[in-house]
Design an enzyme around this catalytic site. Structure first.
Site, PDB file in Angstrom:
ATOM      1  N   ARG A 124      11.808  -5.609   5.005  1.00 20.38           N
ATOM      2  CA  ARG A 124      11.589  -4.174   4.744  1.00 20.38           C
ATOM      3  C   ARG A 124      12.589  -3.306   5.508  1.00 20.38           C
ATOM      4  NH1 ARG A 124       5.797  -1.612   5.566  1.00 20.38           N
ATOM      5  NH2 ARG A 124       5.964  -2.666   7.570  1.00 20.38           N
ATOM      6  N   LYS A 159       0.838  -1.209   0.000  1.00 16.31           N
ATOM      7  CA  LYS A 159       0.000   0.000   0.000  1.00 16.31           C
ATOM      8  C   LYS A 159       0.874   1.260   0.000  1.00 16.31           C
ATOM      9  CE  LYS A 159      -2.081  -1.187   3.870  1.00 16.31           C
ATOM     10  NZ  LYS A 159      -1.377  -2.478   4.159  1.00 16.31           N
ATOM     11  N   ARG A 180     -10.034   0.383   8.460  1.00 13.40           N
ATOM     12  CA  ARG A 180      -9.603  -0.956   8.860  1.00 13.40           C
ATOM     13  C   ARG A 180     -10.638  -1.689   9.690  1.00 13.40           C
ATOM     14  NH1 ARG A 180      -3.512   0.115   8.660  1.00 13.40           N
ATOM     15  NH2 ARG A 180      -2.643  -1.807   9.405  1.00 13.40           N
ATOM     16  N   ARG A 184      -0.448  -8.763  13.392  1.00 17.67           N
ATOM     17  CA  ARG A 184      -1.025  -7.786  12.446  1.00 17.67           C
ATOM     18  C   ARG A 184      -1.845  -8.486  11.371  1.00 17.67           C
ATOM     19  NH1 ARG A 184       4.368  -5.192  10.652  1.00 17.67           N
ATOM     20  NH2 ARG A 184       3.101  -4.074   9.141  1.00 17.67           N
ATOM     21  N   ARG A 194      11.242  -1.238  11.011  1.00 14.16           N
ATOM     22  CA  ARG A 194      10.093  -0.851  11.826  1.00 14.16           C
ATOM     23  C   ARG A 194       9.945  -1.785  13.014  1.00 14.16           C
ATOM     24  NH1 ARG A 194       4.803   0.398   8.288  1.00 14.16           N
ATOM     25  NH2 ARG A 194       3.832  -1.012   9.790  1.00 14.16           N
TER      26      ARG A 194
HETATM   27  P1  AP5 Z   1       4.880  -1.597   1.868  1.00 16.75           P
HETATM   28  O1  AP5 Z   1       4.579  -0.786   0.669  1.00 16.75           O
HETATM   29  O2  AP5 Z   1       5.539  -0.936   3.036  1.00 16.75           O
HETATM   30  O3  AP5 Z   1       3.570  -2.397   2.341  1.00 16.75           O
HETATM   31  P2  AP5 Z   1       2.296  -1.871   3.152  1.00 16.75           P
HETATM   32  O4  AP5 Z   1       1.106  -2.577   2.606  1.00 16.75           O
HETATM   33  O5  AP5 Z   1       2.255  -0.385   3.181  1.00 16.75           O
HETATM   34  O6  AP5 Z   1       2.663  -2.489   4.561  1.00 16.75           O
HETATM   35  P3  AP5 Z   1       2.542  -1.871   6.020  1.00 16.75           P
HETATM   36  O7  AP5 Z   1       3.290  -2.823   6.918  1.00 16.75           O
HETATM   37  O8  AP5 Z   1       2.978  -0.442   6.082  1.00 16.75           O
HETATM   38  O9  AP5 Z   1       1.029  -1.981   6.260  1.00 16.75           O
HETATM   39  P4  AP5 Z   1       0.298  -2.006   7.591  1.00 16.75           P
HETATM   40  O10 AP5 Z   1      -1.081  -1.853   7.112  1.00 16.75           O
HETATM   41  O11 AP5 Z   1       0.536  -3.159   8.484  1.00 16.75           O
HETATM   42  O12 AP5 Z   1       0.973  -0.825   8.430  1.00 16.75           O
HETATM   43  P5  AP5 Z   1       0.444   0.572   8.902  1.00 16.75           P
HETATM   44  O13 AP5 Z   1       1.595   1.473   8.968  1.00 16.75           O
HETATM   45  O14 AP5 Z   1      -0.760   0.980   8.133  1.00 16.75           O
HETATM   46  O15 AP5 Z   1       5.787  -2.833   1.371  1.00 16.75           O
HETATM   47  C1  AP5 Z   1       6.312  -3.776   2.301  1.00 16.75           C
HETATM   48  C2  AP5 Z   1       7.659  -4.308   1.768  1.00 16.75           C
HETATM   49  O16 AP5 Z   1       7.427  -5.019   0.544  1.00 16.75           O
HETATM   50  C3  AP5 Z   1       8.679  -3.200   1.423  1.00 16.75           C
HETATM   51  O17 AP5 Z   1       9.968  -3.666   1.749  1.00 16.75           O
HETATM   52  C4  AP5 Z   1       8.550  -3.032  -0.106  1.00 16.75           C
HETATM   53  O18 AP5 Z   1       9.765  -2.613  -0.706  1.00 16.75           O
HETATM   54  C5  AP5 Z   1       8.176  -4.458  -0.542  1.00 16.75           C
HETATM   55  N1  AP5 Z   1       7.311  -4.486  -1.715  1.00 16.75           N
HETATM   56  C6  AP5 Z   1       6.229  -3.685  -1.972  1.00 16.75           C
HETATM   57  N2  AP5 Z   1       5.654  -4.029  -3.134  1.00 16.75           N
HETATM   58  C7  AP5 Z   1       6.365  -5.081  -3.620  1.00 16.75           C
HETATM   59  C8  AP5 Z   1       6.246  -5.881  -4.786  1.00 16.75           C
HETATM   60  N3  AP5 Z   1       5.282  -5.681  -5.702  1.00 16.75           N
HETATM   61  N4  AP5 Z   1       7.144  -6.883  -4.968  1.00 16.75           N
HETATM   62  C9  AP5 Z   1       8.132  -7.125  -4.069  1.00 16.75           C
HETATM   63  N5  AP5 Z   1       8.309  -6.379  -2.940  1.00 16.75           N
HETATM   64  C10 AP5 Z   1       7.429  -5.382  -2.715  1.00 16.75           C
HETATM   65  O19 AP5 Z   1      -0.087   0.255  10.391  1.00 16.75           O
HETATM   66  C11 AP5 Z   1       0.801  -0.009  11.451  1.00 16.75           C
HETATM   67  C12 AP5 Z   1       0.036  -0.043  12.771  1.00 16.75           C
HETATM   68  O20 AP5 Z   1      -0.602   1.234  13.010  1.00 16.75           O
HETATM   69  C13 AP5 Z   1      -1.131  -1.059  12.835  1.00 16.75           C
HETATM   70  O21 AP5 Z   1      -0.686  -2.357  13.201  1.00 16.75           O
HETATM   71  C14 AP5 Z   1      -2.042  -0.408  13.902  1.00 16.75           C
HETATM   72  O22 AP5 Z   1      -1.538  -0.634  15.195  1.00 16.75           O
HETATM   73  C15 AP5 Z   1      -1.910   1.083  13.585  1.00 16.75           C
HETATM   74  N6  AP5 Z   1      -2.904   1.564  12.598  1.00 16.75           N
HETATM   75  C16 AP5 Z   1      -2.648   2.125  11.380  1.00 16.75           C
HETATM   76  N7  AP5 Z   1      -3.785   2.460  10.754  1.00 16.75           N
HETATM   77  C17 AP5 Z   1      -4.798   2.110  11.598  1.00 16.75           C
HETATM   78  C18 AP5 Z   1      -6.209   2.182  11.487  1.00 16.75           C
HETATM   79  N8  AP5 Z   1      -6.823   2.675  10.399  1.00 16.75           N
HETATM   80  N9  AP5 Z   1      -6.952   1.705  12.537  1.00 16.75           N
HETATM   81  C19 AP5 Z   1      -6.361   1.217  13.653  1.00 16.75           C
HETATM   82  N10 AP5 Z   1      -5.019   1.101  13.806  1.00 16.75           N
HETATM   83  C20 AP5 Z   1      -4.244   1.546  12.779  1.00 16.75           C
END
Ligand code: AP5
Length: 243
Positions: A155, A42, A117, A199, A188
């Protein structure tokens, strides 16, 4: 993918790309929701889309991490949950998103990354989007479970410019160092394997069911296979769907 809906109209008005003036026939702001499990790409896709569409990325994860970094009241409230891989309270993220959508740069559209979410968040968002008259498109990034684990454990991110790397699929030129500004890359805190599993569990139980919610509420929803292609190819598929 079997669930892909038909593209029946143009989601991004011609001329909106690269931050140009939207087509006067369609002034509705674009609400592009990037939906998918942790590690589905994402954030990677949002950063590519920002450059092309000229609208901001709104990542609730990034906003929450910034509050934790500052050590303010919101940060203190959410830190333990984030470290454990548990979702933070709906009212906290809903307020952050509401405030962010009120900023002038979101008036022409925005890319939501990691929000909504839960059902409560999705219902709140629908109210905000209706008030804005936004045109909503949901992109569901579909990725295999084992691929997600491999991506998240590999990552790395630049703490200065935010560029994302992966030790396997997108390594920096010098291990551990950002290609763009030479900063030491960081891991991270919630990318430890036991937290990743927590997660993914939260995603399965609380977030994945929103696919049915989006369908039932008539949102345009497209499944995009994001497991097998590099980020640039996934990006091409998303653009083809929203143009
Ligand atoms: P990346 O692009 O970073 O993936 P992502 O989907 O953004 O993963 P996240 O871990 O950031 O998502 P998340 O939803 O768990 O975290 P968030 O910060 O929202 O890619 C990942 C890796 O893969 C990278 O190394 C990249 O280079 C590689 N990659 C990407 N595309 C690729 C491809 N096509 N091929 C190969 N490699 C690839 O949330 C974190 C925490 O915050 C949650 O656990 C929760 O506690 C809180 N939180 C956030 N939002 C909310 C909400 N709305 N409600 C409640 N709690 C929330």
């Amino acid at each position: 993918m079997g669930r892909k809906n038909q593209v029946t109209s143009v989601a991004v008005p011609a001329g909106r790309e690269n931050g140009q003036t939207p087509n006067p026939k369609s002034q509705a702001p674009l609400a592009l929701i990037l939906f998918g499990p942790p590690g589905s790409g994402k954030g990677t896709q949002a950063k590519l889309l920002v450059k092309t569409l000229g609208i901001p990325q709104i990542s609730t994860g990034d906003m929450l991490r910034e509050h934790v970094r500052k050590g303010n009241a919101v940060g203190t409230k959410v830190e333990a949950k984030m470290k454990a891989g548990i979702l933070v309270k709906d009212e906290v993220v809903n307020r952050l998103v509401e405030e962010r959508l009120a900023q002038p740069d979101a008036a022409r559209g925005f890319i939501l990354d990691g929000y909504p979410r839960t059902r409560a968040q999705a219902e709140t968002l629908c109210g905000m989007l209706a008030a804005q008259g936004a045109e909503t498109v949901v992109i569901h990034l579909v990725v295999d479970y084992n691929e997600v684990i491999a991506r998240l454990t590999g990552r790395r991110q630049c703490p200065v410019c935010g560029t994302l790397y992966n030790v396997t699929s997108k390594p920096p030129k010098v291990p551990g160092v950002c290609d763009l500004d030479g900063a030491a890359l960081s891991v991270r805190e919630d990318d430890r394997e036991e937290v990743i599993r927590e997660r993914l569990d939260a995603y399965q139980k609380q977030t994945r069911p929103l696919i049915d919610f989006f369908r039932e509420s008539g949102k345009r929803l497209y499944d995009v296979d994001a497991s097998h292609d590099p980020p640039e190819a996934v990006f091409g598929k998303i653009l083809a769907l929203i143009r």
